[in-house]
Design a protein around this motif. Structure first.
Motif, mmCIF file in Angstrom:
data_model
loop_
_atom_site.group_PDB
_atom_site.id
_atom_site.type_symbol
_atom_site.label_atom_id
_atom_site.label_comp_id
_atom_site.label_asym_id
_atom_site.label_seq_id
_atom_site.Cartn_x
_atom_site.Cartn_y
_atom_site.Cartn_z
ATOM 1 N N PHE A 186 0.824 -1.212 0.000
ATOM 2 C CA PHE A 186 0.000 0.000 0.000
ATOM 3 C C PHE A 186 0.859 1.264 0.000
ATOM 4 O O PHE A 186 0.584 2.218 -0.734
ATOM 5 C CB PHE A 186 -0.929 -0.020 1.221
ATOM 6 C CG PHE A 186 -1.722 1.241 1.389
ATOM 7 C CD1 PHE A 186 -2.868 1.460 0.653
ATOM 8 C CD2 PHE A 186 -1.316 2.216 2.286
ATOM 9 C CE1 PHE A 186 -3.599 2.624 0.809
ATOM 10 C CE2 PHE A 186 -2.038 3.384 2.445
ATOM 11 C CZ PHE A 186 -3.185 3.588 1.702
ATOM 12 N N ASP A 223 1.082 3.254 -3.712
ATOM 13 C CA ASP A 223 -0.066 4.157 -3.566
ATOM 14 C C ASP A 223 -0.132 5.111 -4.760
ATOM 15 O O ASP A 223 0.884 5.689 -5.178
ATOM 16 C CB ASP A 223 0.061 4.940 -2.267
ATOM 17 C CG ASP A 223 -1.180 5.795 -2.005
ATOM 18 O OD1 ASP A 223 -2.251 5.461 -2.552
ATOM 19 O OD2 ASP A 223 -1.073 6.788 -1.262
ATOM 20 N N LYS A 224 -1.339 5.220 -5.321
ATOM 21 C CA LYS A 224 -1.612 6.107 -6.481
ATOM 22 C C LYS A 224 -0.878 5.684 -7.747
ATOM 23 O O LYS A 224 -0.683 6.497 -8.653
ATOM 24 C CB LYS A 224 -1.282 7.562 -6.152
ATOM 25 C CG LYS A 224 -2.120 8.146 -5.047
ATOM 26 C CD LYS A 224 -1.814 9.614 -4.837
ATOM 27 C CE LYS A 224 -2.677 10.200 -3.727
ATOM 28 N NZ LYS A 224 -2.407 11.628 -3.502
ATOM 29 N N MET A 256 -1.819 -0.938 -5.638
ATOM 30 C CA MET A 256 -1.792 -0.902 -4.175
ATOM 31 C C MET A 256 -2.606 -2.029 -3.545
ATOM 32 O O MET A 256 -2.289 -2.497 -2.447
ATOM 33 C CB MET A 256 -2.314 0.452 -3.678
ATOM 34 C CG MET A 256 -3.727 0.754 -4.113
ATOM 35 S SD MET A 256 -4.301 2.333 -3.485
ATOM 36 C CE MET A 256 -4.360 1.995 -1.738
#
Length: 631
Positions: free
Chosen positions: A235, A239-240, A269
């Motif tokens: 994560f 992320d993104k 993620m």
């Protein structure tokens, strides 16, 4: 005025003498007009006509006046107007000085850090001498950042003085609301502006770094061996970060199916998948953005879950043996999701870089999925059935409701009411057809031909219209590309074949010769020469017949005069048609003559008044000419 005739004496009381003999004390005229304007002249003599010594200019003074001619003429030159006043808010609009600074903040309740360094940007607005302090936002810092001090004029001391751009420089400390900021550097525009105002800038300093932030950047000390898969690490790491694929769903094999495009998002993620629809303008579909919400997609289910209803099945790790991962999404391969087979044909640059770094796949070219349209089928017209024109019949193959073929409107307007007439004979082995004559009419506006056969008495052939207006195809032209007869095909001696019948052109009218001479480029020299030669042959006998008519028998002339007189009397008679029918009935041999007694009998039965004097003039007349001509 007192004059001093004695030269050399000063003009002082006691040294000047009056002329007692002087009697004229008038002043000379100094005002006048020139071209309607008042002009002031300099006096040349004094009172009474005395000479003015002080009004006489020297040569040096005259030269000086010559050099000052423009000043004397136009006066002193006007000074240039002062420059327009430009207020500060206009001159310095959108001009801002930027300084890089930092301040130190104490951290009393922490064992890991005693203070922290916070970097800020100080903005000075030249238009109103206001300042603002903004701290750049650091993601996941846990500190309220952004605008620390809003734009305002800031006091620099207790006396109420405000900071001015002259007070700012590199390498100095400024105190704002109890916080001390250390200015370390400025941007290029600020440096150029301050140097242009004569301020000597200090050398730039290095920005101070936060010790705790630098400590976080060092690798963490590992106390426990990490597991193969850590969801928290995934994560935080991905992320993104989203993989984007472009796919199509080809459903053209089913009824009313079509080929539609989609965008597949794979979120690194949490390994979830989202399918979005691609809508085009005016595609007629409801603007639903998603085909499938973001969720994990099972790839292989357990045996028991395959027979369980999918609509009520809650997918979990117990029902799934294998989930879809990033390595299952490859450009050029098909993917089955929710019963639909998607073909991935392209991806974005980030996805290509990820596959190159993660899986070592470098070759992910875009695949062209545009279907090539089949070549247009050549339209073949059915064979011509012989009815009507070929162009009219072909219109039934182009549209369900046929339209008339297009016409050349300009040609129809230019050649309106222009008709070429020819006399032709039928070429036939039958003896009865050798004496038949036909009149060909060629209409230049539509290139159509009509044939008329003049009726001949007792020929046994009914005359009249032989062929209506139509285009005639040449005998050796094909059905697909018909060639029609044109004006250049008609000349003396030409053979015209009309639907299996051959005609030979024998004669033309005068308009044909005029048209051929005016449009000689359309005809061959032989065709034009044949018509001209034929017309000359006809003109020669006509001149001879006119000379013979002038030498007619006096008796024939008297007979023609009598016929003209009878025609004038019966011209307006109401029973003219009945008279013609009556004479034709009694003329049983169709010779065109009746005797005198029969003539009077017919006139008496029809109550036709006949002047006896006309008949007495021709007592020797036994037969009258054809009554049809007289009537």
């Amino acid at each position: 005025m007192v004059s001093n005739p004695v030269h050399g004496l000063p003009f002082l009381p006691g040294t000047s003498f009056k002329d007692s003999t002087k009697t004229a004390f008038h002043r000379s005229q100094t005002l006048g007009y020139r071209n309607g304007y008042a002009i002031v002249r300099r006096p040349t003599v004094g009172i009474g006509g005395d000479r003015l010594q002080f009004n006489q200019l020297s040569q040096a003074e005259l030269d000086e006046l010559a050099s000052k001619a423009p000043v004397l003429t136009y006066g002193q030159p006007k000074q240039a107007p002062p420059a327009d006043f430009i207020p500060a808010h206009v001159a310095f609009d959108k001009k801002v000085l930027k300084f890089d600074a930092y301040f130190q903040e104490d951290v009393p309740m922490s064992t890991e850090e005693q203070y922290r360094i916070r970097q800020v940007n100080i903005y000075y607005y030249l238009e109103d001498d206001s300042m603002s302090v903004i701290e750049p936002v650091v993601e996941n810092s846990g500190i309220p950042q952004g605008k620390l001090i809003k734009r305002q004029r800031l006091a620099k001391n207790d006396r109420g003085d405000h900071y001015h751009w002259k007070d700012l420089n590199r390498g100095i400390n400024i105190t704002i609301y109890g916080k001390t900021f250390r200015v370390v550097d400025c941007d290029q525009f600020t440096q150029v502006f301050l140097e242009s105002q004569g301020i000597e800038l200090n050398p730039p300093e290095k920005m101070a770094l936060d010790p705790y932030t630098e400590l976080r950047k060092q690798p963490l000390r590992k106390y426990v061996t990490p597991s193969d898969f850590d969801q928290l690490k995934q994560f935080l790491t991905f992320d993104k970060q989203v993989l984007r694929f472009y796919a199509i769903w080809d459903d053209t094999d089913s009824m009313y199916g079509e080929c539609r495009t989609y965008i597949i998002h794979y979120y690194l993620m949490d390994d979830t998948v989202e399918i979005r629809e691609v809508h085009e303008r005016n595609d007629g579909r409801d603007p639903f953005p998603l085909l499938m919400n973001r969720q994990r997609m099972p790839k292989v289910l357990v045996e028991n879950a395959k027979n369980f209803p999918q609509c009520v099945l809650e997918i979990s790790d117990q029902e799934v043996l294998e989930w879809y991962t990033a390595k299952d999404f490859i450009v050029g391969k098909s993917l089955t999701v929710l019963g639909r087979t998607f073909f991935i044909y392209d991806c974005d640059p980030f996805t290509r870089r990820y596959y190159k770094e993660k899986f070592g796949i470098t070759d992910l070219p875009r695949i062209d999925v545009n279907k090539q349209e089949p070549p247009p089928v050549k339209q073949e017209l059915p064979p011509y059935n012989g009815f009507g024109l070929v162009e009219d019949s072909a219109q039934n193959c182009f549209a369900l409701i046929p339209k008339a073929p297009k016409k050349d409107v300009i040609k129809m307007l230019v050649n309106d009411n222009k008709v070429l007439r020819y006399l032709a004979a039928l070429e036939s082995p039958i003896p009865e057809d050798k004496d038949r004559r036909f009149v060909f009419s060629y209409f230049l506006a539509t290139d159509m031909i009509s044939i008329f056969e003049p009726p001949v008495r007792n020929s046994g052939i009914i005359g009249g219209k032989y062929l209506g207006r139509t285009k005639v195809v040449k005998p050796y032209s094909t059905v697909d590309n018909p060639i029609y007869y044109g004006p250049s095909d008609f000349f003396i001696g030409a053979v015209i074949e009309v639907f299996g019948h051959r005609f030979i052109i024998l004669d033309t009218d005068e308009y044909v010769l005029k048209y051929m001479e005016s449009n000689a480029a359309q005809y061959s020299p032989e065709a034009l020469a044949s018509v001209q030669k034929h017309v000359r042959k006809l003109e020669a006998p006509a001149s001879e017949s006119e000379s013979k008519q002038t030498e007619k028998d006096p008796g024939v002339q008297e007979l023609e005069a009598l016929i003209d007189t009878i025609q004038k009397q019966l011209k307006d008679h109401s029973c003219k048609d009945n008279i013609r029918e009556a004479f034709q009935i009694y003329d049983k041999e169709a010779s065109g003559y009746v005797d005198r007694d029969m003539f009077f009998k017919i006139c008496e039965s029809l109550n036709v008044p006949v002047d006896d004097s006309l008949v007495k003039e021709r007592q020797s007349l036994t037969l009258l000419p054809d009554w049809n001509a007289a009537v």
